[in-house]
Design a protein around this motif. Structure first.
Motif, PDB file in Angstrom:
ATOM      1  N   ALA A  81      -5.146   3.189  -6.518  1.00  0.00           N
ATOM      2  CA  ALA A  81      -5.437   1.752  -6.601  1.00  0.00           C
ATOM      3  C   ALA A  81      -4.744   1.030  -5.453  1.00  0.00           C
ATOM      4  O   ALA A  81      -3.539   1.167  -5.260  1.00  0.00           O
ATOM      5  CB  ALA A  81      -4.960   1.208  -7.947  1.00  0.00           C
ATOM      6  N   GLY A  82      -5.523   0.323  -4.663  1.00  0.00           N
ATOM      7  CA  GLY A  82      -4.960  -0.438  -3.547  1.00  0.00           C
ATOM      8  C   GLY A  82      -4.526   0.408  -2.364  1.00  0.00           C
ATOM      9  O   GLY A  82      -3.839  -0.072  -1.469  1.00  0.00           O
ATOM     10  N   ALA A  83      -4.912   1.679  -2.375  1.00  0.00           N
ATOM     11  CA  ALA A  83      -4.483   2.563  -1.275  1.00  0.00           C
ATOM     12  C   ALA A  83      -5.181   2.190   0.028  1.00  0.00           C
ATOM     13  O   ALA A  83      -6.302   1.699   0.036  1.00  0.00           O
ATOM     14  CB  ALA A  83      -4.796   4.020  -1.617  1.00  0.00           C
ATOM     15  N   MET A 106       0.844  -1.199   0.000  1.00  0.00           N
ATOM     16  CA  MET A 106       0.000   0.000   0.000  1.00  0.00           C
ATOM     17  C   MET A 106       0.874   1.241   0.000  1.00  0.00           C
ATOM     18  O   MET A 106       1.024   1.908   1.041  1.00  0.00           O
ATOM     19  CB  MET A 106      -0.824   0.030   1.298  1.00  0.00           C
ATOM     20  N   PRO A 107       1.424   1.597  -1.119  1.00  0.00           N
ATOM     21  CA  PRO A 107       2.332   2.756  -1.129  1.00  0.00           C
ATOM     22  C   PRO A 107       1.629   4.066  -0.762  1.00  0.00           C
ATOM     23  O   PRO A 107       2.213   4.897  -0.088  1.00  0.00           O
ATOM     24  CB  PRO A 107       2.869   2.804  -2.551  1.00  0.00           C
ATOM     25  N   LEU A 108       0.348   4.244  -1.195  1.00  0.00           N
ATOM     26  CA  LEU A 108      -0.365   5.465  -0.801  1.00  0.00           C
ATOM     27  C   LEU A 108      -1.294   5.153   0.366  1.00  0.00           C
ATOM     28  O   LEU A 108      -2.102   4.224   0.298  1.00  0.00           O
ATOM     29  CB  LEU A 108      -1.182   6.042  -1.973  1.00  0.00           C
ATOM     30  N   GLN A 109      -1.155   5.921   1.420  1.00  0.00           N
ATOM     31  CA  GLN A 109      -1.988   5.719   2.598  1.00  0.00           C
ATOM     32  C   GLN A 109      -2.600   7.068   2.955  1.00  0.00           C
ATOM     33  O   GLN A 109      -1.875   8.004   3.272  1.00  0.00           O
ATOM     34  CB  GLN A 109      -1.146   5.196   3.762  1.00  0.00           C
ATOM     35  N   VAL A 110      -3.912   7.127   2.873  1.00  0.00           N
ATOM     36  CA  VAL A 110      -4.591   8.396   3.155  1.00  0.00           C
ATOM     37  C   VAL A 110      -5.177   8.334   4.562  1.00  0.00           C
ATOM     38  O   VAL A 110      -5.869   7.376   4.906  1.00  0.00           O
ATOM     39  CB  VAL A 110      -5.720   8.657   2.129  1.00  0.00           C
TER      40      VAL A 110
END
Ligand code: GDP
Ligand code: IMO
Ligand code: MG
Length: 430
Positions: free
Chosen positions: A259-261, A1-5
Motif C-alpha cells: 500500500a502506497g509503495a 513510501m517505506p517499500l520501494q520496488v
C-alpha cells in the motif's frame, strides 16, 4: 513510501543496478526478490565499476543492509566470490550487513550441467539461457525436491546434497551428459555451507519489522518484465517472477506492505535483449552498431554475465504500456539517454500492425505472440548535444524532453529520473 520496488520494464539490463544505487542513499535495506546469478547489475562510483550478480546493488552504500530474498536461487560459489570481490574493494559484507533468506533455493553444479544439457537438447529452439542453472533450480523448487539455504544448517546437509546429486545424475544420463562426482561436490558444498551459515536468517520477518518501524526497504528486481515466467515472452523467459508483485512473494511480505509503495520502472531509452525470442523493434546494421557500441566502453551492450552482444532496437511503447500495467508502475527512470545523442530522427513504436493490416494498441494475449506483429512507428526529432554533464531537467535539449514526455504519455507514468551516463552522479531528477 517505506517499500520501494525497482523493476526492469523491458528484457533486463535496463540499468536497475545504478538506479537502485541512487535510491539506496535513502534506504535501510536493499533486497533482491528473484533470480540468481543470471543477473548482472552494474554500479559505477568514481570510476570504480562493480558488477553484482547476487548481492543487491544497494550495498555499495555502507549504511545499507543487503538481503537475498526467498524468491532467489543462489549459487553459493558465486556468492562467496562476490563477497570476496566486495571485501577486496573495501565494502564490508559481514553478517551484520548481509542476510540470506533461509527459504532461498540453492544452485548446485548439477543445475548448471542440466541447464547446458537441456539447452543443447533444444537445438535450434534453444532459449539462450545464461547457463547458470536457473531453470533447473526453479524446476526443483516447484517439484519440491530443491535444496534451500536452511538445508545448509542441517547436520545431514551432505546426505541431502547426495540425494539431489543422485537424482540429477540420473537426469543428466537421460540427456547423454556426463554425471557429476557426488563426493567432490559434497566436499566443496559443505565447505561453502560452513562459510555461509552465519548469514542465514528469517529475512521476511526482519523486513516486515523494518517496514513497520518506517524504515525504507528497496526491493531490487532482476531481469525484466518481459522475461517474467508468467507475463513475459514465454517460453523465451527466465524461470522467476520478475514483475513488481513478485517482490511480495519473493521477500515474504504481505499485500498491505504494498500500500502506497513506489513502483519504479527502469526503462532503457532504447530496447535491448540477450538470448532468443521475439523482438519486434529490433534493428541491424549501422544503427545497431551505434546503439550497441563497439564493446570498448564499459557501458556498451554486451552481457554483464555472459559477454554476449545484446540485440538492440527502438523503444517499444506497446510493451512499455504492458509493463506499466503488469507492475503497476507509479513512475519511471529512463537510462542511457546519452546514447541517443546524434541519432536523427528517433523512432518510437506506438502500436502494432497485424498481417491483415489491423492496428493494435495493446496486446490481445500478452507478449507471447509478438513475433506476428509489425511495429507502427512515430518519428521524433533527435538532438546533437552530448548529455553527460547535464543535471537539470530544464537544461536537457527540448527534443530530449519531448522524447521523454512522449514515453511518459505512452504508459501514463511520470518520469522521475533520467540517467545520462553510467556514473552514480550522472542523473537528472525531475
Ligand atoms: P541491470 O542489469 O539492469 O542493472 O543493467 P546492466 O548493468 O546489466 O546494464 C546497464 C549498463 O549500462 C551498465 O554497463 C551500466 O553501467 C550502463 N549504464 C547505466 N545507465 C547508463 C547511462 O545513463 N548512460 C550510459 N552510457 N550507461 C549507463
Ligand atoms: P539482469 O538482472 C538480460 C535472459 C537470458 C535468456 C533468458 C533465460 O542483469 O537484467 P536464464 O539463464 O535466466 O534461464 O535465461 O533470460 N536473461 C537476462 N537477460 N538481463 C538479465 O538479468 C538476464 N537474466 C536472464 O539471456 O534469454
Ligand atoms: Mg544486467
Amino acid at each position: 513510501m517505506p517499500l520501494q520496488v525497482i523493476v526492469g520494464a523491458q528484457w533486463g539490463d535496463e540499468g536497475k543496478g545504478r538506479i537502485v544505487d541512487w535510491f539506496a542513499a535513502g534506504a535501510r535495506y536493499a533486497a533482491r526478490y528473484n533470480g540468481g546469478d543470471n543477473a548482472g547489475h552494474t554500479v559505477t562510483v568514481g570510476g570504480r565499476i562493480f558488477k553484482l550478480h547476487l548481492i543487491p546493488s544497494g550495498v555499495i552504500h555502507p549504511h545499507v543492509i543487503g538481503v537475498l530474498g526467498n524468491g532467489m536461487v543462489i549459487n553459493p560459489q558465486t556468492l562467496l566470490e562476490e563477497m570476496e570481490m566486495l571485501a577486496e574493494n573495501g565494502i564490508e559484507v559481514s553478517p551484520r550487513r548481509l542476510r540470506i533468506s533461509f527459504a532461498a533455493h540453492l544452485i548446485t553444479p548439477a543445475h548448471k550441467a542440466l541447464d547446458r544439457a537441456i539447452e543443447a537438447a533444444r537445438g535450434r529452439a534453444e532459449i539462450g539461457t545464461t547457463g547458470r542453472g536457473i531453470g533447473p533450480a526453479y524446476t526443483d523448487k516447484a517439484a519440491r525436491t530443491g535444496l534451500r539455504a536452511a538445508d545448509m544448517l542441517a547436520p545431514d546437509f551432505a546426505d541431502r546434497l547426495g540425494v539431489h546429486l543422485a537424482a540429477a545424475n540420473r537426469l543428466l544420463g537421460l540427456y547423454g551428459a556426463p554425471p557429476l562426482d557426488p563426493a567432490a561436490v559434497c566436499e566443496t558444498f559443505c565447505a561453502y555451507a560452513e562459510r555461509l551459515k552465519p548469514y542465514i536468517a528469517d529475512t521476511a520477518f526482519e523486513l516486515e519489522t523494518a517496514l513497520r518501524a518506517g524504515e525504507v526497504v528497496l526491493a531490487e528486481g532482476a531481469q525484466g518484465t518481459l522475461l517474467d515466467l508468467d507475463h513475459g515472452t514465454y517460453p523465451f523467459v527466465t524461470s522467476s517472477s520478475t514483475v513488481a508483485p513478485g517482490a511480495l512473494t519473493g521477500l515474504g511480505l504481505g499485500l498491505t506492505a504494498a500500500a502506497g509503495a513506489r513502483v519504479l520502472g527502469v526503462v532503457k531509452a532504447f530496447q535491448t535483449r540477450v538470448g532468443a525470442g521475439p523482438f519486434p523493434t529490433e534493428v541491424s546494421g549501422e544503427l545497431a552498431e551505434r546503439l550497441r557500441g563497439s564493446g570498448k566502453n564499459p557501458w556498451d551492450e554486451f552481457g554483464t554475465t555472459t559477454g554476449r552482444p545484446r540485440r538492440v532496437g527502438w523503444l517499444d511503447g506497446v510493451l512499455l504500456r504492458y509493463a506499466a500495467r503488469l507492475n503497476g508502475l507509479t513512475e519511471l527512470a529512463v537510462t542511457k539517454l546519452d546514447i541517443l545523442t546524434g541519432i536523427q530522427p528517433l523512432r518510437l513504436c506506438v502500436a502494432y500492425q497485424t498481417a491483415d493490416g489491423q492496428r493494435l494498441d495493446d496486446l490481445p494475449f500478452g507478449p507471447a505472440d509478438l513475433g506476428k506483429y509489425q511495429p507502427v512507428y512515430e518519428e521524433l526529432p533527435g538532438w546533437e548535444e552530448p548529455l553527460g554533464e547535464l543535471r537539470r531537467w530544464r537544461d536537457l535539449p527540448a527534443a530530449a524532453r519531448g522524447y521523454l514526455e512522449r514515453i511518459s504519455a505512452l504508459c501514463n507514468a511520470p518520469i522521475r529520473l533520467v540517467s545520462v551516463g553510467p556514473e552514480r552522479e550522472q542523473v537528472v531528477e525531475k
